[in-house]
Design a protein around this motif. Structure first.
Motif, PDB file in Angstrom:
ATOM      1  N   LEU A 109       1.604   3.674  10.045  1.00 61.03           N
ATOM      2  CA  LEU A 109       0.388   2.876  10.156  1.00 61.03           C
ATOM      3  C   LEU A 109       0.705   1.423   9.820  1.00 61.03           C
ATOM      4  CD1 LEU A 109      -2.693   2.869  10.603  1.00 61.03           C
ATOM      5  CD2 LEU A 109      -2.953   3.324   8.153  1.00 61.03           C
ATOM      6  N   CYS A 110       0.538   0.535  10.794  1.00 63.57           N
ATOM      7  CA  CYS A 110       0.848  -0.884  10.611  1.00 63.57           C
ATOM      8  C   CYS A 110      -0.434  -1.663  10.348  1.00 63.57           C
ATOM      9  CB  CYS A 110       1.553  -1.437  11.858  1.00 63.57           C
ATOM     10  SG  CYS A 110       3.120  -0.639  12.234  1.00 63.57           S
ATOM     11  N   GLY A 111      -0.609  -2.125   9.117  1.00 59.85           N
ATOM     12  CA  GLY A 111      -1.813  -2.871   8.768  1.00 59.85           C
ATOM     13  C   GLY A 111      -1.913  -3.041   7.268  1.00 59.85           C
ATOM     14  N   THR A 112      -2.701  -4.021   6.857  1.00 62.12           N
ATOM     15  CA  THR A 112      -2.801  -4.348   5.438  1.00 62.12           C
ATOM     16  C   THR A 112      -3.528  -3.263   4.660  1.00 62.12           C
ATOM     17  OG1 THR A 112      -2.799  -6.715   5.937  1.00 62.12           O
ATOM     18  CG2 THR A 112      -3.616  -6.048   3.775  1.00 62.12           C
ATOM     19  N   VAL A 113      -2.835  -2.682   3.705  1.00 63.27           N
ATOM     20  CA  VAL A 113      -3.431  -1.701   2.793  1.00 63.27           C
ATOM     21  C   VAL A 113      -2.586  -1.682   1.529  1.00 63.27           C
ATOM     22  CG1 VAL A 113      -2.095   0.255   3.686  1.00 63.27           C
ATOM     23  CG2 VAL A 113      -4.290   0.665   2.575  1.00 63.27           C
ATOM     24  N   ALA A 114      -3.230  -1.468   0.396  1.00 63.92           N
ATOM     25  CA  ALA A 114      -2.529  -1.378  -0.885  1.00 63.92           C
ATOM     26  C   ALA A 114      -2.659   0.040  -1.419  1.00 63.92           C
ATOM     27  CB  ALA A 114      -3.118  -2.376  -1.879  1.00 63.92           C
ATOM     28  N   PRO A 115      -1.699   0.515  -2.206  1.00 68.49           N
ATOM     29  CA  PRO A 115      -1.778   1.881  -2.727  1.00 68.49           C
ATOM     30  C   PRO A 115      -3.119   2.255  -3.363  1.00 68.49           C
ATOM     31  CG  PRO A 115       0.397   1.008  -3.145  1.00 68.49           C
ATOM     32  CD  PRO A 115      -0.404  -0.131  -2.551  1.00 68.49           C
ATOM     33  N   PRO A 116      -3.762   1.380  -4.153  1.00 66.87           N
ATOM     34  CA  PRO A 116      -5.044   1.795  -4.735  1.00 66.87           C
ATOM     35  C   PRO A 116      -6.134   2.071  -3.701  1.00 66.87           C
ATOM     36  CG  PRO A 116      -4.130  -0.090  -5.915  1.00 66.87           C
ATOM     37  CD  PRO A 116      -3.307   0.071  -4.680  1.00 66.87           C
ATOM     38  N   GLN A 117      -5.975   1.569  -2.481  1.00 65.07           N
ATOM     39  CA  GLN A 117      -6.988   1.779  -1.442  1.00 65.07           C
ATOM     40  C   GLN A 117      -6.841   3.123  -0.744  1.00 65.07           C
ATOM     41  OE1 GLN A 117      -6.014  -1.907   0.602  1.00 65.07           O
ATOM     42  NE2 GLN A 117      -8.022  -2.744   0.071  1.00 65.07           N
ATOM     43  N   PHE A 118      -5.698   3.788  -0.895  1.00 63.19           N
ATOM     44  CA  PHE A 118      -5.476   5.114  -0.306  1.00 63.19           C
ATOM     45  C   PHE A 118      -5.359   6.218  -1.356  1.00 63.19           C
ATOM     46  CE2 PHE A 118      -3.344   4.066   4.073  1.00 63.19           C
ATOM     47  CZ  PHE A 118      -4.597   3.912   4.627  1.00 63.19           C
ATOM     48  N   GLU A 119      -4.704   5.928  -2.456  1.00 64.24           N
ATOM     49  CA  GLU A 119      -4.266   6.983  -3.368  1.00 64.24           C
ATOM     50  C   GLU A 119      -5.405   7.722  -4.068  1.00 64.24           C
ATOM     51  OE1 GLU A 119      -1.172   8.134  -3.677  1.00 64.24           O
ATOM     52  OE2 GLU A 119      -0.550   6.692  -2.121  1.00 64.24           O
ATOM     53  N   TYR A 120      -6.584   7.115  -4.166  1.00 62.58           N
ATOM     54  CA  TYR A 120      -7.675   7.747  -4.905  1.00 62.58           C
ATOM     55  C   TYR A 120      -8.765   8.302  -3.989  1.00 62.58           C
ATOM     56  CZ  TYR A 120      -5.253   5.314  -8.606  1.00 62.58           C
ATOM     57  OH  TYR A 120      -4.281   4.871  -9.462  1.00 62.58           O
ATOM     58  N   LEU A 121      -8.507   8.314  -2.689  1.00 67.19           N
ATOM     59  CA  LEU A 121      -9.474   8.869  -1.747  1.00 67.19           C
ATOM     60  C   LEU A 121      -9.289  10.380  -1.618  1.00 67.19           C
ATOM     61  CD1 LEU A 121      -9.373   6.187   1.110  1.00 67.19           C
ATOM     62  CD2 LEU A 121     -11.055   6.430  -0.724  1.00 67.19           C
ATOM     63  N   PRO A 122     -10.364  11.115  -1.328  1.00 74.67           N
ATOM     64  CA  PRO A 122     -10.238  12.576  -1.183  1.00 74.67           C
ATOM     65  C   PRO A 122      -9.226  12.979  -0.113  1.00 74.67           C
ATOM     66  CG  PRO A 122     -12.549  11.939  -1.325  1.00 74.67           C
ATOM     67  CD  PRO A 122     -11.767  10.667  -1.202  1.00 74.67           C
ATOM     68  N   GLU A 123      -9.100  12.161   0.943  1.00 75.53           N
ATOM     69  CA  GLU A 123      -8.211  12.480   2.058  1.00 75.53           C
ATOM     70  C   GLU A 123      -6.727  12.349   1.709  1.00 75.53           C
ATOM     71  OE1 GLU A 123     -12.200  11.482   3.613  1.00 75.53           O
ATOM     72  OE2 GLU A 123     -10.835  10.511   2.195  1.00 75.53           O
ATOM     73  N   ARG A 124      -6.429  11.799   0.539  1.00 74.94           N
ATOM     74  CA  ARG A 124      -5.025  11.653   0.150  1.00 74.94           C
ATOM     75  C   ARG A 124      -4.302  12.997   0.117  1.00 74.94           C
ATOM     76  NH1 ARG A 124      -0.689  12.225  -0.719  1.00 74.94           N
ATOM     77  NH2 ARG A 124       0.828  11.115  -2.025  1.00 74.94           N
ATOM     78  N   VAL A 125      -5.031  14.080  -0.195  1.00 75.06           N
ATOM     79  CA  VAL A 125      -4.401  15.400  -0.290  1.00 75.06           C
ATOM     80  C   VAL A 125      -3.864  15.890   1.054  1.00 75.06           C
ATOM     81  CG1 VAL A 125      -5.858  16.063  -2.231  1.00 75.06           C
ATOM     82  CG2 VAL A 125      -6.553  16.688   0.096  1.00 75.06           C
ATOM     83  N   LEU A 126      -4.245  15.246   2.145  1.00 74.00           N
ATOM     84  CA  LEU A 126      -3.818  15.679   3.462  1.00 74.00           C
ATOM     85  C   LEU A 126      -2.365  15.309   3.761  1.00 74.00           C
ATOM     86  CD1 LEU A 126      -7.038  14.665   5.452  1.00 74.00           C
ATOM     87  CD2 LEU A 126      -6.391  16.954   4.632  1.00 74.00           C
ATOM     88  N   PHE A 127      -1.726  14.530   2.883  1.00 74.36           N
ATOM     89  CA  PHE A 127      -0.357  14.058   3.112  1.00 74.36           C
ATOM     90  C   PHE A 127       0.549  14.471   1.950  1.00 74.36           C
ATOM     91  CE2 PHE A 127      -3.386  11.245   5.091  1.00 74.36           C
ATOM     92  CZ  PHE A 127      -2.917  11.171   6.396  1.00 74.36           C
ATOM     93  N   SER A 128       1.797  14.792   2.279  1.00 77.00           N
ATOM     94  CA  SER A 128       2.752  15.128   1.232  1.00 77.00           C
ATOM     95  C   SER A 128       3.080  13.901   0.390  1.00 77.00           C
ATOM     96  CB  SER A 128       4.028  15.705   1.842  1.00 77.00           C
ATOM     97  OG  SER A 128       4.610  14.786   2.764  1.00 77.00           O
ATOM     98  N   ASP A 129       3.319  12.776   1.039  1.00 76.27           N
ATOM     99  CA  ASP A 129       3.590  11.496   0.385  1.00 76.27           C
ATOM    100  C   ASP A 129       3.021  10.383   1.239  1.00 76.27           C
ATOM    101  OD1 ASP A 129       5.595  12.206  -1.883  1.00 76.27           O
ATOM    102  OD2 ASP A 129       6.520  13.121  -0.112  1.00 76.27           O
ATOM    103  N   ILE A 130       2.707   9.253   0.613  1.00 79.92           N
ATOM    104  CA  ILE A 130       2.436   8.023   1.361  1.00 79.92           C
ATOM    105  C   ILE A 130       3.471   7.009   0.903  1.00 79.92           C
ATOM    106  CG2 ILE A 130       0.828   6.196   1.958  1.00 79.92           C
ATOM    107  CD1 ILE A 130      -1.470   8.039   1.407  1.00 79.92           C
ATOM    108  N   HIS A 131       4.286   6.550   1.845  1.00 82.85           N
ATOM    109  CA  HIS A 131       5.323   5.559   1.563  1.00 82.85           C
ATOM    110  C   HIS A 131       4.817   4.186   2.003  1.00 82.85           C
ATOM    111  CE1 HIS A 131       8.123   8.820   0.798  1.00 82.85           C
ATOM    112  NE2 HIS A 131       7.817   9.351   1.966  1.00 82.85           N
TER     113      HIS A 131
END
Length: 221
Positions: A109-131
């Motif tokens: 995914l190419c676009g501006t995002v910071a870890p705090p904007q993804f890591e605490y969302l319910p959908e985070r569990v859908l991925f093994s890791d986010i790099h």
């Protein structure tokens, strides 16, 4: 997130691992179905560092292993919220990326995002890791790039100053998980694509022996 068993919608997906592998579990009826829990690769950083340009090149370079998408494609309508963390926009992208990953190829995914904007969302569990790989460049170069953009994109001095503040945060932030940083100040698009491609492939598993450019890549922390 519609359950194949009861047809109910949920905003809080549940993923579990049992003897048969990873499964998606309905929080309403308990229905279980096989699920591919793959990594997500976020090529992030301030506007003007080259994310969209290099993303176009990565589409072909990574076509055998990943789906490369531009985040701004969904910056429309009700999802276009320039205030706060744009939660609906972030949630929608995580759901879409997880859906694409069920084909067996993870998303870049190419676009501006910071870890705090993804890591605490319910959908985070859908991925093994986010790099996270954050593109950065010198402040004077970033200012010049943004000033050179067409007037319709709205990069006035006030907005540029805000982006420079964000750029400094990206350079220095101690996030969890940490961001890898890649300096694009003097790099060509092809050189940047070389490093990003190697970075992605190295995190997919063995089989890629290219080395990172140690002068330009800085691991987080």
């Amino acid at each position: 997130m519609i359950c194949a068993g009861c047809g109910r919608w949920t905003d809080e997906p549940r993923v579990e691992t049992d003897g048969a592998g990873t499964v998606l579990v309905c929080v309403v009826c308990g229905h279980r179905e096989p699920y591919r829990r793959l990594p997500l690769f976020a090529v992030t950083g301030p506007s003007g560092t080259g994310k969209s340009t290099v993303g176009r090149m990565l589409v072909d370079r990574l076509a055998d292993v990943c789906v490369v998408v531009e985040q701004d494609l969904l910056w429309v309508g009700a999802l276009r919220d320039p205030t706060g963390d744009s939660t609906a926009f972030r949630e929608t992208w995580l759901r879409l990326a997880a859906s694409l990953a069920q084909s067996g190829r993870p998303v870049v995914l190419c676009g501006t995002v910071a870890p705090p904007q993804f890591e605490y969302l319910p959908e985070r569990v859908l991925f093994s890791d986010i790099h996270y790989l954050a593109l950065v460049c010198d402040a004077d170069v970033l200012r010049a790039r943004l000033l050179a953009r067409p007037a319709w994109r709205g990069w006035d001095e006030a907005r540029i100053d805000e982006m420079l503040d964000f750029a400094e945060w990206v350079r220095t932030a101690d996030t969890e998980p940490p961001m890898t940083r890649l300096d694009t100040t003097t790099a060509t698009v092809a050189q940047t694509a070389d490093v990003i491609e190697a970075w992605v492939r190295a995190r997919l598993g063995p089989g890629d022996d290219r080395q990172f450019d140690a002068e330009r890549v800085t691991e987080g922390r």
